[in-house]
Motif scaffolding. Structure first.
Motif, PDB file in Angstrom:
ATOM      1  N   PRO A 128       0.825  -1.209   0.000  1.00 38.61           N
ATOM      2  CA  PRO A 128       0.000   0.000   0.000  1.00 38.61           C
ATOM      3  C   PRO A 128       0.855   1.254   0.000  1.00 38.61           C
ATOM      4  O   PRO A 128       1.974   1.261   0.518  1.00 38.61           O
ATOM      5  N   THR A 129       0.346   2.320  -0.577  1.00 41.92           N
ATOM      6  CA  THR A 129       1.067   3.580  -0.570  1.00 41.92           C
ATOM      7  C   THR A 129       0.992   4.210   0.811  1.00 41.92           C
ATOM      8  O   THR A 129      -0.004   4.056   1.520  1.00 41.92           O
ATOM      9  N   PRO A 130       2.038   4.905   1.241  1.00 43.18           N
ATOM     10  CA  PRO A 130       1.996   5.590   2.535  1.00 43.18           C
ATOM     11  C   PRO A 130       0.847   6.585   2.587  1.00 43.18           C
ATOM     12  O   PRO A 130       0.484   7.190   1.581  1.00 43.18           O
ATOM     13  N   GLY A 131       0.281   6.714   3.761  1.00 41.73           N
ATOM     14  CA  GLY A 131      -0.841   7.624   3.940  1.00 41.73           C
ATOM     15  C   GLY A 131      -1.648   7.222   5.151  1.00 41.73           C
ATOM     16  O   GLY A 131      -1.246   6.329   5.913  1.00 41.73           O
ATOM     17  N   LEU A 150      -0.017  -9.297  -2.337  1.00 41.37           N
ATOM     18  CA  LEU A 150      -0.248  -8.148  -1.472  1.00 41.37           C
ATOM     19  C   LEU A 150       0.803  -8.151  -0.371  1.00 41.37           C
ATOM     20  O   LEU A 150       0.866  -9.083   0.421  1.00 41.37           O
ATOM     21  N   GLN A 151       1.635  -7.115  -0.321  1.00 40.65           N
ATOM     22  CA  GLN A 151       2.690  -7.053   0.685  1.00 40.65           C
ATOM     23  C   GLN A 151       2.199  -6.287   1.910  1.00 40.65           C
ATOM     24  O   GLN A 151       1.872  -5.103   1.836  1.00 40.65           O
ATOM     25  N   ASP A 152       2.186  -6.974   3.031  1.00 43.85           N
ATOM     26  CA  ASP A 152       1.740  -6.400   4.305  1.00 43.85           C
ATOM     27  C   ASP A 152       2.965  -6.189   5.189  1.00 43.85           C
ATOM     28  O   ASP A 152       3.393  -7.100   5.904  1.00 43.85           O
ATOM     29  N   TYR A 153       3.526  -4.980   5.143  1.00 43.93           N
ATOM     30  CA  TYR A 153       4.780  -4.694   5.848  1.00 43.93           C
ATOM     31  C   TYR A 153       4.671  -3.322   6.521  1.00 43.93           C
ATOM     32  O   TYR A 153       5.346  -2.365   6.136  1.00 43.93           O
ATOM     33  N   PRO A 154       3.813  -3.214   7.540  1.00 42.55           N
ATOM     34  CA  PRO A 154       3.558  -1.901   8.145  1.00 42.55           C
ATOM     35  C   PRO A 154       4.766  -1.262   8.802  1.00 42.55           C
ATOM     36  O   PRO A 154       4.810  -0.045   8.949  1.00 42.55           O
ATOM     37  N   GLN A 155       5.778  -2.074   9.196  1.00 42.29           N
ATOM     38  CA  GLN A 155       6.973  -1.487   9.804  1.00 42.29           C
ATOM     39  C   GLN A 155       7.687  -0.552   8.824  1.00 42.29           C
ATOM     40  O   GLN A 155       8.360   0.388   9.231  1.00 42.29           O
ATOM     41  N   THR A 156       7.536  -0.830   7.529  1.00 43.93           N
ATOM     42  CA  THR A 156       8.167   0.000   6.502  1.00 43.93           C
ATOM     43  C   THR A 156       7.188   0.972   5.860  1.00 43.93           C
ATOM     44  O   THR A 156       7.491   2.145   5.664  1.00 43.93           O
ATOM     45  N   THR A 157       6.002   0.498   5.523  1.00 41.98           N
ATOM     46  CA  THR A 157       5.031   1.350   4.831  1.00 41.98           C
ATOM     47  C   THR A 157       4.325   2.312   5.768  1.00 41.98           C
ATOM     48  O   THR A 157       3.833   3.360   5.329  1.00 41.98           O
TER      49      THR A 157
END
Length: 294
Positions: A91-94, A120-127
Motif C-alpha cells: 500500500p502507498t503511505p498515507g 499483497l505485501q503487508d509490511y507496516p513497519q516499513t510502509t
C-alpha cells in the motif's frame, strides 16, 4: 560495484547462487534490497536480466510498488511481458484507513487487469500502513487477482492463523501466505499455516530446508536447522545495517563480487568484518555438527 553502478555479472552469479540453493521461486525488486535506489531504466534492466537468467526454471515475482499508479502499471506490464509470474504491491503511505487501503488495491487491480497475479505485501513497519485481517480477506474475495499475501507484520503470528483459518472457505478463496522479515519467525509461521518463506537471507538453503522439512512433518528437525542459523540470521536483520551484512556474507560465499551498497548506504568497518567472519565460522561449524548428527 564500488562506484555504485549496477554489477551485471554479479546479478547473474547471484541468480545462479539462489537457484543452486534449491529455491522454488524468487522475488526481485523488493523492499529488503536496493530497488528503491534504482532509476526506472535500471529497474527494468535488472528485472529483465534476472528473468532471462532464470529462464522459467522457477516463478519470479517482481516488486512494482510505487507512489504513482502509472509507474506501477508500467513496470508491472514490462515485468509480465518479460516472463514474470506475478507482481508484488504494497500500500502507498498515507492515513491507515481501511477504506483507503481497499480503494487503492481496487485501483491497482483495475489498472493491471485480470491476468496479472498480485502478491499483497503487508509490511507496516516499513510502509506505516497496517492492514487488518478483514481488509485482507475482503480484498481476496473482491479481487481475484490477489492470490498471495506477503506477510511481514510483527507481531503477526495471530494474523497468519486468522488469514489461514478464514480463507479457503466457501466464501473466501484460499490465499497463499509467504512470510518475510528475513525468516526470523519462520518455524512458528509454518506451524500456523504459512506456505513458505519469501525473503532475503544470505543462506537461502536454510529457508529451503526448514520449509521442506516442516512440510514433510519433521517439525523438530526443521527447528534444529533453523536454530543453527539463528545467530547470523538475527545479526543480518539489524535495521539499516543488515543490508551491508547480507552483501558481505554473499560476497564471502562467492555469490557477488562486491559488497558495497549504493550511496547513501551502510558500510562495514574492520571490527564489523571480524565480528561477521567469526559468526560465519560459528554458523558453519554448527551446521556441520547438525549434518553429522542427522
Amino acid at each position: 560495484m564500488e562506484t555504485g553502478a549496477v554489477d551485471e555479472a554479479s546479478i547473474d552469479s547471484l541468480t545462479d547462487f539462489y537457484l543452486g540453493c534449491g529455491v522454488d521461486g524468487m522475488t526481485i525488486l523488493g523492499i529488503m534490497g536496493e530497488a528503491n535506489k534504482l532509476t526506472g531504466e535500471e529497474a527494468r534492466a535488472v528485472a529483465s536480466r534476472i528473468l532471462k537468467r532464470v529462464d522459467g526454471r522457477v516463478p519470479v515475482v517482481v516488486g512494482v510498488s510505487s507512489p504513482g499508479l502509472d509507474n506501477l502499471s508500467s513496470l508491472a506490464r514490462f515485468a509480465m511481458d518479460e516472463g514474470a509470474a506475478g507482481v508484488m504491491v504494497a500500500p502507498t503511505p498515507g492515513p491507515a484507513v481501511e477504506d483507503r487501503v481497499r480503494g487503492y488495491f481496487h485501483q491497482v487491480c483495475e489498472a493491471l487487469g485480470p491476468d496479472v497475479p498480485i502478491c499483497l505485501q503487508d509490511y507496516p513497519q516499513t510502509t506505516g500502513v497496517p492492514i487488518s485481517v478483514e481488509t485482507i480477506l475482503t480484498l481476496t474475495r473482491d479481487c481475484p487477482q490477489i492470490v498471495m499475501l506477503k506477510h511481514e507484520d510483527a507481531p503477526g503470528l495471530r494474523k497468519v492463523s486468522a488469514v489461514r483459518n478464514r480463507s479457503g472457505t466457501s466464501e473466501t478463496p484460499r490465499l497463499s501466505i509467504l512470510c518475510g522479515n528475513g525468516g526470523l519467525y519462520l518455524p512458528q509461521e509454518l506451524a500456523r499455516g504459512a506456505d513458505g518463506a519469501m525473503t532475503g537471507f544470505a543462506y537461502p538453503e536454510m529457508l529451503v530446508e526448514v520449509v521442506a522439512t516442516h512440510q514433510a512433518g519433521d517439525v523438530e528437525r526443521a527447528e534444529d536447522v533453523f536454530d543453527a542459523y539463528l545467530p547470523i540470521l538475527r545479526y543480518e536483520q539489524q535495521p539499516g545495517y543488515g543490508l551491508a551484512v547480507r552483501k558481505a556474507v554473499l560476497k564471502h560465499r562467492g555469490a557477488i563480487a562486491c559488497a558495497a551498497t549504493r550511496a547513501p548506504g551502510p558500510r562495514l568497518d574492520a571490527t564489523d568484518e571480524a565480528e561477521l567472519m567469526r559468526l560465519i565460522a560459528r554458523t558453519e561449524d554448527k551446521v556441520k555438527e547438525l549434518s553429522h548428527g542427522s
